[in-house]
Design an enzyme around this catalytic site. Structure first.
Site, PDB file in Angstrom:
ATOM      1  N   HIS A   9       0.832  -1.208   0.000  1.00  0.00           N
ATOM      2  CA  HIS A   9       0.000   0.000   0.000  1.00  0.00           C
ATOM      3  C   HIS A   9       0.865   1.256   0.000  1.00  0.00           C
ATOM      4  CE1 HIS A   9       0.982   0.754   4.226  1.00  0.00           C
ATOM      5  NE2 HIS A   9       0.793  -0.531   4.421  1.00  0.00           N
ATOM      6  N   GLU A  79      -1.737  -7.335   7.517  1.00  0.00           N
ATOM      7  CA  GLU A  79      -0.389  -7.227   8.057  1.00  0.00           C
ATOM      8  C   GLU A  79      -0.257  -8.088   9.315  1.00  0.00           C
ATOM      9  OE1 GLU A  79       2.711  -7.072   7.894  1.00  0.00           O
ATOM     10  OE2 GLU A  79       3.032  -4.964   7.368  1.00  0.00           O
TER      11      GLU A  79
END
Length: 199
Positions: A9, A79
């Site tokens: 990202h 994550e």
């Protein structure tokens, strides 16, 4: 040939101030949005057949800015959880608990209530295996820096201590000729690569 495109990202609001995020749902910074838009033409050249994204908003927003607002949200691409370190300033961790922080980066330590590396790697391996088993050839995964390190560890045996964090809005490509993984691209951007990206 099967290819898995891994995009980290764009810069998040916490990346910008160097705080650990883990699974905290933090949005993109203005720079992160710009980075994702800048990467979009490069990703488009690979014409992904399937697009998956972590369900955390910094990844979902990046996928949309890349041109894939309809990307399938995959919670397994989240994550690594950093437990009690969520929101901690990286500089403070490095100053106050340097051995623990280095161990976490190397995959040998997990903060309290955090996800241990072996479990995280196994989770990401599950997503990679599912992508390999898809009939489509080119799979894009919009994800996180730790996810990329876990993918490289689980497919190529590159230990996390040997890999720098992937920069924001960067492209990494794993290819699988004859079913064997190889690294084709790492940390590629259309702007200057960030070589000291925060986790």
């Amino acid at each position: 040939m099967k290819r898995i495109l891994l995009v980290r990202h764009g810069e998040s609001e916490w990346n910008a101030i160097r705080r650990l995020q883990g699974q905290a749902d933090i949005g993109l910074s203005g720079l992160g949005e710009q980075q994702a838009r800048t990467l979009a033409p490069m990703v488009a050249t690979y014409a992904p057949d399937v697009v998956l994204t972590s369900d955390l908003k910094r990844a979902v927003a990046t996928a949309a800015l890349l041109g894939y607002a309809d990307a399938v949200r995959e919670p397994l691409l989240r994550e690594q959880s950093v437990g009690n370190w969520t929101g901690a300033e990286i500089a403070s961790l490095m100053a106050e608990t340097p051995v623990a922080y280095a161990g976490w980066r190397a995959g040998t330590f997990a903060p309290e209530n955090g996800e241990i590396w072996a479990d995280f790697r196994a989770r990401i391996r599950q997503v990679i295996k599912a992508a390999i088993d898809m009939p489509e050839e080119t799979i894009l995964m919009v994800c996180h820096g730790g996810v990329i390190r876990a993918a490289l560890d689980s497919t190529l045996g590159l230990a996390p201590a040997r890999i720098i964090p992937a920069g924001p809005a960067s492209l990494t490509i794993l290819a699988f000729p004859k079913g064997e993984a190889r690294l084709e691209v790492f940390n590629a951007t259309t702007f200057s690569s960030v070589l000291d990206a925060p986790d």
